[in-house]
Design an enzyme around this catalytic site. Structure first.
Site, PDB file in Angstrom:
ATOM      1  N   SER A  97      39.031  46.229  37.151  1.00 36.64           N
ATOM      2  CA  SER A  97      39.575  44.712  37.089  1.00 36.64           C
ATOM      3  C   SER A  97      40.929  44.864  36.402  1.00 36.64           C
ATOM      4  O   SER A  97      41.753  45.328  37.356  1.00 36.64           O
ATOM      5  CB  SER A  97      38.731  43.981  35.905  1.00 36.64           C
ATOM      6  OG  SER A  97      38.999  42.941  35.846  1.00 36.64           O
ATOM      7  N   ASP A 241      44.879  39.464  38.871  1.00 39.67           N
ATOM      8  CA  ASP A 241      44.985  40.529  38.491  1.00 39.67           C
ATOM      9  C   ASP A 241      44.428  41.590  39.542  1.00 39.67           C
ATOM     10  O   ASP A 241      44.480  40.947  40.704  1.00 39.67           O
ATOM     11  CB  ASP A 241      43.820  40.749  37.442  1.00 39.67           C
ATOM     12  CG  ASP A 241      42.383  40.127  37.936  1.00 39.67           C
ATOM     13  OD1 ASP A 241      42.484  39.322  38.714  1.00 39.67           O
ATOM     14  OD2 ASP A 241      41.475  40.447  37.096  1.00 39.67           O
ATOM     15  N   ASP A 243      41.722  42.831  40.831  1.00 34.12           N
ATOM     16  CA  ASP A 243      40.668  42.608  41.854  1.00 34.12           C
ATOM     17  C   ASP A 243      40.560  40.962  41.958  1.00 34.12           C
ATOM     18  O   ASP A 243      39.705  40.582  42.564  1.00 34.12           O
ATOM     19  CB  ASP A 243      39.309  43.044  41.381  1.00 34.12           C
ATOM     20  CG  ASP A 243      38.873  42.240  39.970  1.00 34.12           C
ATOM     21  OD1 ASP A 243      39.552  41.791  39.205  1.00 34.12           O
ATOM     22  OD2 ASP A 243      37.573  42.208  39.971  1.00 34.12           O
ATOM     23  N   ASP A 245      40.159  37.910  40.592  1.00 34.32           N
ATOM     24  CA  ASP A 245      39.063  37.068  40.016  1.00 34.32           C
ATOM     25  C   ASP A 245      40.010  36.316  38.928  1.00 34.32           C
ATOM     26  O   ASP A 245      39.293  34.978  38.513  1.00 34.32           O
ATOM     27  CB  ASP A 245      37.950  37.616  39.488  1.00 34.32           C
ATOM     28  CG  ASP A 245      38.079  38.570  38.460  1.00 34.32           C
ATOM     29  OD1 ASP A 245      39.278  38.963  37.866  1.00 34.32           O
ATOM     30  OD2 ASP A 245      37.155  39.076  37.832  1.00 34.32           O
TER      31      ASP A 245
END
Length: 449
Positions: A97, A241, A243, A245
């Site tokens: 993340s 970010d 990833d 999300d």
């Protein structure tokens, strides 16, 4: 000292330290047993360590009899959508993340495309602790298929959201700066914006995993994006970010509006078109709550963590929800935080507002939030919570997730860490000075003996 972090969000560790090949294989074997050798969607963010981890995960899943659908470098929400598309038994996203470059991890998802709920996650972790395997003989091994159209399908799904008018957005020709921090977002956010007719100024777009700056989309990490907005006289900027999300917004003057306002803008747009219910976590801003209440919509808070928000949203059939860290959840697309969804809703919101991004933010309820942590070495966190709960019993108290104390126009949320001797202190008030003072006051009260 580095540790392996295991939680409802999956596991994370540092490469060359705690996230070892042995750990990766052990947890992957446990997940393969959990899905009983079923079909598994596999995606990853762009981290430098991603390829070797993907090799280990793929091989372990095949050895366990799973069919692997490898979708390569994609956002985590794309993995969630592809589980549904391929009718898979589950999915694994290889990502840490917003953590720094030396970290990586595994996020596990079920057949419904959501992160595993706490009980299911515990089951996988228990299997890993017991080193449970589901190894197959040569004639029952799984196989790997590659699918390179996952991002294309994700974009198509976002463009079909009922709350947005694609043709109207295209006509507006927004000029948008984007910082995808060399993460998976470089493969979807610019393309989505172009599909919506935007002029795109992309920085740090190459998905090579060598993050140009600290990857969490907090104001202090958005200096390059702010400069790009100002230099190009863009209408606004987006940062995601690694990833993809979470989504943060920079206004037309090159100033971050704060992650909390990504969800507030989306909520205002959605509720202006359809009444419904909303769920956010305990640490999210009152701005979204005020908006939901203005539209006479039910507003519910859940424990912190995407799966906790998503589970509560499913339970009450919520129209929208999310977390104040820039994570917007729109069930119409899927029950998971999705930065591309946030991008599309923001464009529609600004189009309908008619003014600038700075003016749109100013039209929303105004709050400032601070997040701090205090050492509680040698103290009992549960005793601290009980003591403060008794002291503030005349205020509105919520103990669903730590201790939240609501005052008339401000609140404080106290949560103990499960991995280190600290207590997190989140405070919100009408001004930054008042939020700082509230947080500092409770940090002192926490450490009083």
């Amino acid at each position: 000292m580095s540790r392996l972090m295991v939680s409802i969000s999956g596991l994370r560790g540092e490469i060359g330290s705690t996230l070892t090949p042995e750990v990766i294989v052990r947890y992957t074997q446990a997940f393969a047993k959990y899905v009983n050798g079923g079909k598994v969607v596999l995606g990853r963010d762009s981290r430098v360590s991603g390829p070797f981890i993907a090799e280990l995960v793929r091989g372990t899943l095949v050895a366990s009899g799973c069919q692997v659908v490898d979708i390569d470098i994609v956002p985590t929400p794309t993995v969630q959508l592809e589980i549904e598309h391929h009718q898979a038994a589950g999915g694994i996203a290889i990502t840490a993340s917003h953590n720094p470059i030396q970290w990586n991890g595994l996020k596990f998802m079920g057949a419904d495309g959501r992160f595993l709920p706490p009980a299911a996650a515990e089951q996988v972790y228990s299997l890993a602790d017991q080193n449970e395997k589901l190894l197959q003989t040569w004639d029952k091994l799984g196989n790997v298929v590659f699918d390179d159209r996952a991002i294309e399908r994700h974009i198509k799904k976002v463009l079909s959201i009922s709350f947005i008018d694609v043709e109207a957005i295209k006509k507006r020709r927004f000029k948008v700066a984007v910082d995808t921090v060399n993460g998976a977002g470089g493969r979807i956010i610019p393309q989505l914006l172009e599909a919506l007719g935007c002029q795109v100024i992309a920085i740090n777009q190459e998905a090579n995993g060598r993050f140009a700056h600290t990857p969490e989309p907090l104001p202090e990490n958005l200096i390059q994006l702010c400069e790009a907005v100002r230099e190009n006289q863009a209408d606004f900027g987006f940062a995601v970010d690694p990833d993809v999300d979470r989504c943060a917004i920079v206004d037309n003057e090159g100033n971050p509006i704060g992650e909390e306002y990504t969800l507030a803008i989306a909520a205002k747009l959605v509720f202006s078109k359809q009444l419904g219910r909303m769920v956010v976590n305990m640490s999210s801003s009152r701005a979204s709550e005020d908006i939901a209440r203005y539209y006479n919509s039910m507003f519910v808070r859940s424990k912190v963590g995407e799966i906790n928000v998503a589970e509560k949203m499913k339970e009450i059939d919520a129209l929208i929800g999310g977390e104040g860290n820039g994570g917007v959840i729109l069930p119409e697309v899927h029950l998971g935080r999705d930065a591309p969804v946030a991008v599309a809703l923001t464009l529609q919101a600004l189009l309908e507002h008619g003014g600038t991004m700075k003016e749109l933010k100013a039209s929303l309820p105004q709050y400032e939030m601070v997040k701090k942590k205090v050492s509680i070495e040698g103290l009992n966190p549960d005793e601290i919570i009980e003591r403060l709960k008794e002291k503030y019993k005349d205020q509105e108290i919520n103990t669903l997730d730590g201790l939240k104390i609501d005052f008339d126009d401000r609140w404080v949320h106290l949560r103990k860490s499960n991995t280190e001797p600290i207590m997190r202190v989140i405070a919100e008030a009408p001004t930054l000075k008042e939020a700082e003072e509230l947080a500092d006051r409770f940090m002192k009260e926490i450490t009083q003996k």
